[in-house]
Scaffold this active site. Sequence first.
Site, PDB file in Angstrom:
ATOM      1  N   TYR A 190       0.916  -1.143   0.021  1.00  0.00           N
ATOM      2  CA  TYR A 190      -0.068   0.063  -0.336  1.00  0.00           C
ATOM      3  C   TYR A 190       0.901   1.248   0.103  1.00  0.00           C
ATOM      4  CZ  TYR A 190      -4.147   2.762   1.628  1.00  0.00           C
ATOM      5  OH  TYR A 190      -4.981   3.779   1.613  1.00  0.00           O
ATOM      6  N   ARG A 243      -5.840  10.604 -10.949  1.00  0.00           N
ATOM      7  CA  ARG A 243      -5.030  11.295  -9.825  1.00  0.00           C
ATOM      8  C   ARG A 243      -4.715   9.949  -8.785  1.00  0.00           C
ATOM      9  NH1 ARG A 243      -7.178  12.061  -4.824  1.00  0.00           N
ATOM     10  NH2 ARG A 243      -5.767  10.303  -4.656  1.00  0.00           N
ATOM     11  N   LYS A 261      -5.663  -1.612  -2.765  1.00  0.00           N
ATOM     12  CA  LYS A 261      -7.015  -1.334  -1.907  1.00  0.00           C
ATOM     13  C   LYS A 261      -7.699  -2.590  -1.652  1.00  0.00           C
ATOM     14  CE  LYS A 261      -6.695   3.453  -1.557  1.00  0.00           C
ATOM     15  NZ  LYS A 261      -6.930   4.141  -0.285  1.00  0.00           N
ATOM     16  N   ASP A 334      -9.304   7.517  -6.653  1.00  0.00           N
ATOM     17  CA  ASP A 334      -8.107   8.258  -7.005  1.00  0.00           C
ATOM     18  C   ASP A 334      -8.681   8.780  -8.481  1.00  0.00           C
ATOM     19  OD1 ASP A 334      -6.781   7.695  -4.999  1.00  0.00           O
ATOM     20  OD2 ASP A 334      -5.184   6.495  -6.082  1.00  0.00           O
ATOM     21  N   ASP A 357     -11.475   8.731  -1.260  1.00  0.00           N
ATOM     22  CA  ASP A 357     -10.579   9.971  -1.163  1.00  0.00           C
ATOM     23  C   ASP A 357     -11.452  11.040  -0.774  1.00  0.00           C
ATOM     24  OD1 ASP A 357      -8.203   8.651  -2.393  1.00  0.00           O
ATOM     25  OD2 ASP A 357      -9.798   8.616  -4.132  1.00  0.00           O
ATOM     26  N   ASN A 516      -4.740   7.816   7.670  1.00  0.00           N
ATOM     27  CA  ASN A 516      -4.859   7.083   6.172  1.00  0.00           C
ATOM     28  C   ASN A 516      -6.333   6.497   6.207  1.00  0.00           C
ATOM     29  OD1 ASN A 516      -4.708   5.355   4.075  1.00  0.00           O
ATOM     30  ND2 ASN A 516      -2.794   6.260   3.775  1.00  0.00           N
TER      31      ASN A 516
HETATM   32  O1  LIG Z   1      -3.924   5.342  -0.819  1.00  0.00           O
HETATM   33  C1  LIG Z   1      -3.605   6.253   0.066  1.00  0.00           C
HETATM   34  O2  LIG Z   1      -2.842   6.047   0.718  1.00  0.00           O
HETATM   35  C2  LIG Z   1      -4.698   7.349   0.501  1.00  0.00           C
HETATM   36  C3  LIG Z   1      -5.539   7.632  -0.645  1.00  0.00           C
HETATM   37  O3  LIG Z   1      -6.576   7.089  -1.011  1.00  0.00           O
HETATM   38  C4  LIG Z   1      -4.679   8.748  -1.640  1.00  0.00           C
HETATM   39  O4  LIG Z   1      -3.858   9.109  -1.308  1.00  0.00           O
HETATM   40  O5  LIG Z   1      -5.519   8.637  -2.757  1.00  0.00           O
HETATM   41 MG   LIG Z   2      -6.970   7.225  -2.902  1.00  0.00          MG
END
Ligand SMILES: O=C([O-])CC(=O)C(=O)O
Ligand SMILES: [Mg+2]
Length: 616
Positions: A190, A243, A261, A334, A357, A516
């Site tokens: 992750y 993103r 995820k 994202d 997010d 997080n």
């Molecule tokens: O993935 C992560 O650490 C947190 C998140 O959802 C992101 O930054 O888009």
């Molecule tokens: Mg994210």
Amino acid sequence: MMSLNGSSFLNNALSGTSRSLTQPRRRSLAPVGVVALSSNGRQGERNVTVLMESTLKEMREGASVVERDSKSTVGGGVEDVYGEDCATEDYSITPWSVSVASGYSLLRDPHHNKGLAFAEKERDAYYLRGLLPPVVVNQDLQIKKLMHMIRQYEVPLQKYMAMMDLQERNERLFYKLLIDNVEELLPIVYTPTVGEACQKYGSIYRHPQGLFISLKEKGKILEVLRNWPEKNIQVIVVTDGERILGLGDLGCQGMGIPVGKLSLYTALGGIRPSACLPITIDVGTNNEKLLEDEFYIGLRQRRATGQEYAELIHEFMSAVKQNYGEKVLIQFEDFANHNAFDLLAKYGTTHLVFNDDIQGTASTVLAGLMAALKLVGGTLADHRFLFLGAGEAGTGIAELIALEMSKQTESPVEETRQRIWLVDSKGLIVRSRMESLQHFKRPWAHEHEPVRNLVDAVKAIKPTVLIGSSGAGRTFTKEVIEAMASFNEGRAIFASGSPFDPAEYQGNVYLSGQANNAYMFPGFGLGLIMSGAIRVHDDMLLAASEALAEQVSQENLDKGLIFPPFTNIRKISAHIAARVAAKAYELGLATRLPQPENLVAHAESCMYSPSYRSYR
Ligand SMILES: O=C([O-])CC(=O)C(=O)O
Ligand SMILES: [Mg+2]
């Protein structure tokens, strides 16, 4: 798992050979009742149906087949039950592949493979003799060995690749390794390593993971979903790669994120791996470097936008509902700001959708604030908030704080928003900028003279809480901190988004909690799934925040930690799930009835365990 053709077929299958079976010449021998047991035993109904249909079609055409056959000079072999020997080049066949999880294919089936942990009896029963060295080890020893190996890699990306290979080879071992060593391995599978993996995805790509739905699949998305081997999907994490974390547009290579995820959904939230489906929607990329990269795995074109984009997403959303029903959870991950808010608003009323997010991050940070209040006293409404960053995370967190304040003080949310200020790349968000602001920033445009940068905003607003939610690093400068310290009494309470090394100051070591969304989405999703929720409601986010905050012990707080350690994450997830489910029942959004009495115990009992199963 039966064959009308009896034992010879079954024996062939059990011997581990994966055979391609041709349609038999003699109709009476057609194995119409064969249920295809794929090597992983999960091939599912659709393939069975396909086999049956093609069989029947060929049977209907039987007469002409026989006629053709009679002209053929090639004869069938002795006991050519499956027509393998009699097939000629001008005779089309069904490429049947029938095997069971045994022998060589069992060792290559990640869902059932146990490697050296296959017991003696299993080695006999499943035709594994000779395919493995003689030693038999248990899962714990396998874990010990793997951790030893992973620790020897110095480069995090190498550890990531070793983990991905393990996931492809032995799924249960992967999850047990991850669960048992969650603090150490989370930064690998992750954030932050997964980000680097996405950036280099094209170069390190080995096996396809998840479903790729590109513009090429327009009009066929339902078919694409049906190509996925699992039928009972409970959670989809989908990205369009625009993103990725704070790294920007990584196009199709964003796939690392849904995969990562979802492995957390299983490891931290206990959702069965087979119920998880990672999806990347590829509408192109505006990342020039990737477009020129010879190893890029996605569509080599600039991003589709507007109607073309909306139509593809809509087809996808409709196909998901059609294929998996109302209760499948779709987690948006994202997406860029300009799509994320709109998609959430558009599909929030028709689907079970959750934007990690915006909502997951918000619920996590609110939990951190609730825990911090135990240290500093008072209520949320006693504080003034300033954000650096007014995107998904910033405005999402801001809105949830405002909502919670509104509930606590019984005042309208329009009022509680006034205590929250946001700074974006153009400075403080103020009323005079209203016209040029994106719609999701507008609720935060309060009356104030323009302020250009963060330091000046800190000095002007005098916040008691400072939240960084921008992709840019090193923005909480010494000057900013000094400005904060000039009007705030006492010590700072700090949590970071990505893992942060302990800091030493005047002989004391200070640990940093990790604010997080990984704390939130696995338990949140479990709560939705176990209650059969059909919609996400803001009150569920608030309930989840309370549940997470309650999991911060006095011992954690004494160390200045406003998030509990990840070591206990499954217990934490069970509490979050229980509270989310309770809210779903209360709001009449749950469909799994009756409501279990003890929701925490129920959540725990629903969780996937990665220990090996014995094979009879
Ligand atoms: O993935 C992560 O650490 C947190 C998140 O959802 C992101 O930054 O888009
Ligand atoms: Mg994210």
